[in-house]
Design a protein around this motif. Structure first.
Motif, PDB file in Angstrom:
ATOM      1  N   SER A  34      -0.893  14.123   0.209  1.00  9.47           N
ATOM      2  CA  SER A  34      -0.930  13.111   1.246  1.00  9.47           C
ATOM      3  C   SER A  34      -2.344  12.931   1.775  1.00  9.47           C
ATOM      4  CB  SER A  34       0.011  13.519   2.386  1.00  9.47           C
ATOM      5  OG  SER A  34      -0.029  12.594   3.426  1.00  9.47           O
ATOM      6  N   ARG A  70      -0.961   7.990  -4.566  1.00  9.63           N
ATOM      7  CA  ARG A  70       0.344   7.348  -4.560  1.00  9.63           C
ATOM      8  C   ARG A  70       0.948   7.400  -5.956  1.00  9.63           C
ATOM      9  NH1 ARG A  70       0.923   3.454  -0.306  1.00  9.63           N
ATOM     10  NH2 ARG A  70       0.476   4.615   1.607  1.00  9.63           N
ATOM     11  N   ASP A 128       6.752   8.449  -2.736  1.00 10.75           N
ATOM     12  CA  ASP A 128       5.911   8.046  -1.610  1.00 10.75           C
ATOM     13  C   ASP A 128       6.727   7.832  -0.344  1.00 10.75           C
ATOM     14  OD1 ASP A 128       3.590   8.033  -3.188  1.00 10.75           O
ATOM     15  OD2 ASP A 128       3.988   5.994  -3.869  1.00 10.75           O
ATOM     16  N   LEU A 172       4.519   3.024   5.020  1.00 13.07           N
ATOM     17  CA  LEU A 172       3.567   3.429   3.979  1.00 13.07           C
ATOM     18  C   LEU A 172       2.144   3.012   4.338  1.00 13.07           C
ATOM     19  CD1 LEU A 172       5.701   2.503   0.849  1.00 13.07           C
ATOM     20  CD2 LEU A 172       5.075   4.814   1.576  1.00 13.07           C
TER      21      LEU A 172
END
Length: 320
Positions: A46, A51, A112, A291
């Motif tokens: 992260s 991604r 994700d 996101l």
């Protein structure tokens, strides 16, 4: 960790890096990692802003998946694919993998984000939070999952319209057939005065529906109107006929979800219809906002349901 999990070091490494291991070994590794407070590579990923362009969707379904869910999936997945994402779908059933194992497998695949239909508590949700992986609750959210953003339709106006229609036809004694829900759907909405509700809990088999009709919906003091979700609502129509109950003369039936072929049934089924385009689009928007790092709150989609009366509802029978 390998000793605590009761697995080899190689198995632990595979499980924590998204490689195939058995469901039992995956469960053991994640249980050991949870006990040790270890988050495997996910937080680091992260931080690196990497991604996979993959999202998970867990459908914690209480009854039987039917066509109304497919409409949501179709619109939701189309919206996410247009944004460049792929969606992996998994359905929790009474048999097979448990909820925690499925949630852990999506973690292992480094999704994700996660769409969580009928969100229920799970220890694994803490891993998603620590790893900054957004989880969006869809359709229903258990109060114990209040930390999850929640997107759903506003079913209250359509439910109230159905109750008003039935009450105008003389119905005062309603029932809801509940299949593995924590709380019946009618308790999610404001109560109408002068109406009595009964809760009939059953299993998943068609025979359970027939037994419920015979035990709870026959006799002079039985409810005169019943609500149920598909496929229970459709099975109810045939079960009533087999037991000598006429629909709607003896029993009015309303489905909580509208099926595409409901108008074509021998007795067309009254139903609450949901605008699944709006739901799919709203859920996709919430995930894309999350996101992008934007704060996401609960979303109640207005003007997204309406009641369609058909031949399965009519005047209440006269009490003996």
């Amino acid at each position: 960790m390998a000793e605590l999990a009761g697995c080899s070091t190689a198995t632990v490494s595979k499980a924590l890096n998204g490689l195939p291991v058995s469901a039992e070994n995956l469960r053991r590794v994640y249980a050991a990692a949870e006990q040790l407070g270890y988050v495997p590579n996910l937080a680091a990923r992260s931080m690196r802003q990497e991604r996979t362009m993959t999202l998970g969707m867990v459908v914690n379904f209480e009854g039987h998946p039917r066509s109304e869910l497919l409409y949501v999936f179709q619109d939701l997945i189309a919206n996410m694919e247009s944004a460049g994402y792929s969606v992996l779908l998994s359905i929790v059933r009474n048999e097979g993998l448990d909820l925690d194992t499925l949630l852990q497998r999506f973690l292992a695949h480094r999704v994700d984000g996660l769409f969580y239909w009928q969100a229920r508590p799970s220890n694994t949700l803490a891993w998603y939070e620590r790893s900054n992986i957004p989880v969006i609750a869809v359709g229903f959210r258990d109060p114990r999952c209040a930390q999850l953003p929640f997107v759903t339709v506003d079913g209250a106006p359509a439910f109230a319209a159905a109750c008003r229609d039935l009450k105008a036809h003389g119905h005062r004694d309603f029932a809801e057939i509940v299949v593995d829900r924590v709380a019946p759907l009618h308790k999610l909405y404001p109560r109408m005065r002068g109406v009595r509700w009964r809760e009939i809990r059953i299993g998943h088999d068609e025979q359970d529906v027939r037994d419920a009709v015979e035990e709870h919906l026959t006799g002079p003091d039985a409810p005169t109107a019943v609500f149920a979700a598909p496929p229970t609502a459709t099975t109810l129509l045939s079960a009533a006929g087999e037991l000598g109950l006429r629909v709607p003369e003896d029993l009015s039936v309303v489905s909580f979800f509208d099926l595409e072929d409901a108008p074509l049934f021998r007795t067309p089924l009254s139903a609450i219809r949901t605008d699944y385009d709006k739901l799919g689009a709203a859920v996709a928007t919430a995930m894309l906002d999350a996101l992008a790092g934007r704060e996401v709150g609960d979303v109640l989609i207005p003007a997204s349901t309406h009641y369609i009366p058909r031949a399965s509802t009519g005047p209440a029978r006269e009490r003996a």
